[in-house]
Design a protein around this motif. Structure first.
Motif, short mmCIF file in Angstrom:
data_model
loop_
_atom_site.label_atom_id
_atom_site.label_comp_id
_atom_site.label_asym_id
_atom_site.label_seq_id
_atom_site.Cartn_x
_atom_site.Cartn_y
_atom_site.Cartn_z
N THR A 76 0.85 -1.19 0.00
CA THR A 76 0.00 0.00 0.00
C THR A 76 0.88 1.24 0.00
O THR A 76 2.01 1.21 0.47
CB THR A 76 -0.92 0.03 1.24
OG1 THR A 76 -0.12 -0.07 2.41
CG2 THR A 76 -1.90 -1.13 1.21
N THR A 80 2.98 6.61 -7.55
CA THR A 80 2.22 6.49 -8.80
C THR A 80 3.08 6.11 -10.00
O THR A 80 2.59 5.47 -10.92
CB THR A 80 1.48 7.80 -9.09
OG1 THR A 80 2.42 8.87 -9.12
CG2 THR A 80 0.41 8.07 -8.06
N VAL A 83 3.05 2.43 -10.28
CA VAL A 83 1.75 1.93 -10.75
C VAL A 83 1.68 2.06 -12.26
O VAL A 83 1.22 1.15 -12.97
CB VAL A 83 0.59 2.67 -10.06
CG1 VAL A 83 -0.74 2.24 -10.65
CG2 VAL A 83 0.63 2.44 -8.56
N ILE A 126 -4.34 -4.56 -9.06
CA ILE A 126 -4.02 -3.17 -8.72
C ILE A 126 -5.31 -2.43 -8.40
O ILE A 126 -6.26 -2.46 -9.17
CB ILE A 126 -3.29 -2.47 -9.89
CG1 ILE A 126 -2.01 -3.24 -10.23
CG2 ILE A 126 -2.99 -1.02 -9.55
CD1 ILE A 126 -1.30 -2.74 -11.46
N ASP A 127 -5.33 -1.77 -7.24
CA ASP A 127 -6.48 -0.98 -6.82
C ASP A 127 -6.00 0.46 -6.64
O ASP A 127 -5.20 0.75 -5.74
CB ASP A 127 -7.05 -1.53 -5.51
CG ASP A 127 -8.28 -0.76 -5.04
OD1 ASP A 127 -8.97 -0.18 -5.89
OD2 ASP A 127 -8.53 -0.75 -3.82
N VAL A 128 -6.45 1.34 -7.52
CA VAL A 128 -6.01 2.73 -7.47
C VAL A 128 -7.15 3.59 -6.95
O VAL A 128 -8.24 3.61 -7.50
CB VAL A 128 -5.58 3.22 -8.87
CG1 VAL A 128 -5.14 4.67 -8.81
CG2 VAL A 128 -4.48 2.35 -9.42
N THR A 131 -4.74 6.29 -2.64
CA THR A 131 -3.42 5.70 -2.68
C THR A 131 -3.52 4.40 -3.46
O THR A 131 -4.60 3.83 -3.61
CB THR A 131 -2.88 5.38 -1.26
OG1 THR A 131 -3.75 4.45 -0.64
CG2 THR A 131 -2.74 6.64 -0.44
N ALA A 132 -2.41 3.91 -3.97
CA ALA A 132 -2.41 2.68 -4.76
C ALA A 132 -2.16 1.48 -3.86
O ALA A 132 -1.36 1.54 -2.93
CB ALA A 132 -1.33 2.75 -5.83
#
Length: 183
Positions: A76, A80, A83, A126-128, A131-132
């Protein structure tokens, strides 16, 4: 698998209270090196980005038999730019490493970190949001041990792996070559 630990490491791990952190390296085109400290740490010649909390790492298991094991980790607070790299490139099968590092009372490295896992990355989730959050599964190198090797011992294969190496240039001529011995 048994691990050889020096006396200083054994003493650091078996102390009454052991502050620790994890180092995680994911080898993209630009390697992502993070640690669970709340500050950046210099180790092994590079600076590891301190995320404060890595998220989670599933228990790492080792087998005494020849058996492939894996690990799942969630990172976590990933910057960016990483990502963007993960969304843009193919990295399945690239290296993933995890180290455990006991710390001294002043929260600095007292002994060399212990490598807990070394394997290959699989496709992540990936969960954006604000925060990523990246969830990566990785398999140990034992996953591929029984796969057939597709190596051809010929000139073309050698050039593909090692450009400029002419070690196999005459192998195609040797297939039907008759050799006369004893003259």
């Amino acid at each position: 698998m048994t691990r050889a630990l020096d006396g200083t490491t054994v003493a650091a791990v078996t102390a009454g209270h052991v502050p620790y952190l994890f180092f995680v390296q994911l080898d993209f085109s630009q390697p992502l090196r993070v640690c669970s400290a709340g500050y950046n740490i210099d180790w092994n010649g590079v600076t590891w980005l301190g995320l404060g909390s890595l998220g989670s790492i599933d228990p790492i298991q080792e087998q005494a038999s020849l058996e492939a094991t894996g690990v799942r980790l969630t990172l976590t607070g990933v910057p960016t730019e990483y990502v963007a790299i993960m969304l843009a490139e193919q990295y399945q099968g690239r290296p993933c490493q995890i180290w455990f590092a006991p710390l001294r009372e002043d929260l600095q490295l007292g002994v060399a970190p212990i490598r807990m896992f070394s394997g290959r990355m699989d496709v992540p989730a990936i969960d954006v949001g604000e925060t990523a959050s990246i969830t990566v599964s990785a398999e140990s190198k034992m996953v591929a041990w029984d796969r057939p090797k597709t190596r051809r011992y010929n000139h073309e294969d050698q050039i593909g792996r090692y450009p400029g190496d002419l070690g196999f240039i005459y192998t195609s001529q040797m297939v039907e070559k008759q050799l006369v011995w004893g003259r």
